[in-house]
Enzyme design. Structure first.
Site, mmCIF file in Angstrom:
data_model
loop_
_atom_site.group_PDB
_atom_site.id
_atom_site.type_symbol
_atom_site.label_atom_id
_atom_site.label_comp_id
_atom_site.label_asym_id
_atom_site.label_seq_id
_atom_site.Cartn_x
_atom_site.Cartn_y
_atom_site.Cartn_z
ATOM 1 N N HIS A 7 42.014 65.738 44.033
ATOM 2 C CA HIS A 7 41.393 65.740 45.354
ATOM 3 C C HIS A 7 39.869 65.715 45.252
ATOM 4 O O HIS A 7 39.247 66.680 44.795
ATOM 5 C CB HIS A 7 41.861 66.986 46.108
ATOM 6 N N HIS A 49 32.575 62.887 51.739
ATOM 7 C CA HIS A 49 33.578 63.350 52.690
ATOM 8 C C HIS A 49 32.997 63.547 54.083
ATOM 9 O O HIS A 49 33.620 63.193 55.080
ATOM 10 C CB HIS A 49 34.193 64.665 52.213
#
Length: 245
Positions: A7, A49
């Site tokens: 991740h 992100h």
């Protein structure tokens, strides 16, 4: 074979979404990574992100106010640790190059640009262009929380597999959304996920991946329920049977 997705790279031991974090995946035997892509003011696709630089760099402000030229002055590693001082915010092209060198596969999450659909379309185009440089042997999966973005990508790249991303509170028409996006893969939140729900997904023939699982015990439970993959920040802690040397 159950899949571990690193991740944002090996984000427990390196700054997220940096080349350092992805390089560590190969060192620890993880062949699948997950990254987030967004766009700068000049159309450069970068791995980030958030739509601001505040959380994971030494700068502040909207991503959409910076250009490729600014990347030289942005430090995306010093906040995490001294050994990462000077780590850069990588471009998508740099990430693709690293994938080719390390023979990685990637789940690329397209962020829906918060400032305009026009920018989102440019982002989709940039991702498509970047993927043209990826080794043919590599596997890639495109995901997004915004079904409009995912459907548009799939329309333009019908041969590239896509995955619908859902929050914990899934909409009642989630299956219709997946069908509209032509997606056979579903990415769901770990929190509150039950065995019955996993069985519902699997009975429909879906590939099921769960985010973000940072407990070996929970990951084992999910895999025993039939989940195909989990996104994790701690891939280096998983037993060797989940990793490749």
């Amino acid at each position: 074979m159950k899949t571990l997705y690193a991740h944002r790279g090996m984000s427990a031991i390196a700054p997220e979404n940096t080349l350092a974090a992805f390089s560590l995946c190969a060192e620890h035997g993880l062949k699948w990574v997950e990254c987030d892509v967004d766009i700068l003011a000049d159309g450069t696709i970068v791995l980030c992100h958030d739509d601001t630089l505040d959380r994971c760099t030494d700068h502040s402000g909207s991503l959409y106010d910076f250009t490729r030229e600014d990347l030289e002055d942005i430090d995306a590693g010093s906040w995490f640790g001294d050994e990462f001082i000077g780590e850069k915010l990588p471009t998508f092209d740099q990430f693709i190059t690293l994938m080719n060198i390390l023979k990685l596969n990637a789940n690329v999450e397209i962020k829906a640009c918060t400032n305009s659909w026009e920018n989102t379309e440019k982002l989709i185009s940039g991702v498509i262009e970047g993927l043209k440089n990826l080794n043919k042997e590599a596997n890639v999966l495109i995901s997004c929380f915004n079904p409009l973005v995912l459907a548009e990508f799939k329309r333009r790249c019908p041969d590239v597999p896509v995955a619908c991303l859902f929050d914990k509170e899934m909409p009642e028409d989630w299956l219709s959304i997946m069908q509209a996006c032509k997606s056979d893969t579903i990415h769901v939140a770990n929190e509150g996920l039950t065995k019955a729900k996993v069985e519902e997904f699997k009975d429909l023939g879906l590939e099921v991946n769960v985010y973000t699982v940072n407990s070996l015990m929970r990951a084992n439970q999910l895999f025993n329920w039939g989940v195909d993959g989990v996104f994790t920040d701690i891939g280096h802690q998983f037993p060797s049977r989940y990793r490749q040397s």
